[in-house]
Design an enzyme around this catalytic site. Sequence first.
Site, PDB file in Angstrom:
ATOM      1  N   GLN A 167       0.738  -1.749   0.003  1.00 35.76           N
ATOM      2  CA  GLN A 167       0.030   0.283  -0.025  1.00 35.76           C
ATOM      3  C   GLN A 167       1.069   1.515  -0.387  1.00 35.76           C
ATOM      4  O   GLN A 167       0.810   2.237  -0.738  1.00 35.76           O
ATOM      5  CB  GLN A 167      -1.258  -0.260   0.997  1.00 35.76           C
TER       6      GLN A 167
ATOM      7  N   ASP B 139      14.625 -10.034  -2.208  1.00 37.55           N
ATOM      8  CA  ASP B 139      13.883 -10.909  -1.452  1.00 37.55           C
ATOM      9  C   ASP B 139      14.657 -10.705   0.530  1.00 37.55           C
ATOM     10  O   ASP B 139      15.317 -10.791   0.639  1.00 37.55           O
ATOM     11  CB  ASP B 139      14.348 -12.576  -1.524  1.00 37.55           C
TER      12      ASP B 139
ATOM     13  N   ALA C 276       7.391  -4.679   4.034  1.00 40.08           N
ATOM     14  CA  ALA C 276       7.514  -5.681   5.938  1.00 40.08           C
ATOM     15  C   ALA C 276       6.807  -6.557   5.989  1.00 40.08           C
ATOM     16  O   ALA C 276       5.209  -6.815   5.223  1.00 40.08           O
ATOM     17  CB  ALA C 276       6.987  -4.419   6.780  1.00 40.08           C
ATOM     18  N   TYR C 277       6.508  -7.240   7.231  1.00 45.01           N
ATOM     19  CA  TYR C 277       6.009  -8.428   6.965  1.00 45.01           C
ATOM     20  C   TYR C 277       4.332  -7.641   8.221  1.00 45.01           C
ATOM     21  O   TYR C 277       4.937  -7.019   9.443  1.00 45.01           O
ATOM     22  CB  TYR C 277       6.431  -9.354   8.157  1.00 45.01           C
ATOM     23  N   THR C 278       3.488  -7.782   7.526  1.00 46.64           N
ATOM     24  CA  THR C 278       2.742  -6.787   8.144  1.00 46.64           C
ATOM     25  C   THR C 278       1.545  -7.124   9.275  1.00 46.64           C
ATOM     26  O   THR C 278       0.380  -6.705   9.630  1.00 46.64           O
ATOM     27  CB  THR C 278       2.219  -5.334   7.239  1.00 46.64           C
TER      28      THR C 278
ATOM     29  N   THR D 228       6.409   1.263  13.312  1.00 46.96           N
ATOM     30  CA  THR D 228       4.571   1.117  13.327  1.00 46.96           C
ATOM     31  C   THR D 228       4.979   2.141  15.149  1.00 46.96           C
ATOM     32  O   THR D 228       5.224   1.680  15.852  1.00 46.96           O
ATOM     33  CB  THR D 228       4.937   0.220  13.473  1.00 46.96           C
TER      34      THR D 228
ATOM     35  N   TYR E  61       5.789  -8.854  16.023  1.00 40.00           N
ATOM     36  CA  TYR E  61       5.657  -8.302  15.085  1.00 40.00           C
ATOM     37  C   TYR E  61       5.499  -6.872  15.795  1.00 40.00           C
ATOM     38  O   TYR E  61       6.749  -6.306  14.848  1.00 40.00           O
ATOM     39  CB  TYR E  61       4.422  -7.233  14.407  1.00 40.00           C
TER      40      TYR E  61
ATOM     41  N   LYS F 265       9.634  -5.259  15.209  1.00 41.26           N
ATOM     42  CA  LYS F 265       9.730  -3.923  14.161  1.00 41.26           C
ATOM     43  C   LYS F 265      10.629  -2.885  15.409  1.00 41.26           C
ATOM     44  O   LYS F 265      11.675  -1.850  14.715  1.00 41.26           O
ATOM     45  CB  LYS F 265       8.491  -3.194  14.589  1.00 41.26           C
TER      46      LYS F 265
END
Length: 172
Positions: A11, A35, A59-61, A100, A124, A128
């Site tokens: 996004q 990757d 990011a892995y969100t 975040t 998560y 971060k």
Amino acid sequence: MKISVTGSSGQLGESIILQKPKQHQILFPKRHELDLADHLSCKKYIEHNKPDLIINCGAYTNVDLAETEKELCYAINTTAPITFAKTLKDYGGNLLQISTDYVFDGKKNFAYKENDERNPISQYGYSKAKAEELLEKILKPKNQLIILRTSWLLGPTGKNFLIKMLNLHKTR
């Protein structure tokens, strides 16, 4: 200036693509080129392209799934940016790390400040927060780092607060 934007299919990355400045060379690597789950891929990409600035939107969100996919979450959210930082430190590039509010526990009754103590309560958030902590050690001494924390992203695509609320309004 050469700028590399990670996470260009997400996004935030898509929004940056729509607003990209014409006076700079902007790289939007696809997953087969970079990757984020593979630290060697991250290192080779940076060494090959030598960007002046990396905007790390990748990011892995998936906050819930991160509780069971801890290694993948950590690889993408912590190891990848640390690899960028170590590689950038060698030749002088800069990093804009998108982070975040999950680095905090959410127990304050008023707004957090940038220097408040991190205290994540999820995998998560931990991934971060750990990235922020390590990035500061690597890049902050030479003023090569900016950390930008966000909460929900708003936009016309993807999983975001606005779309979620509109869908809830339609169904309830």
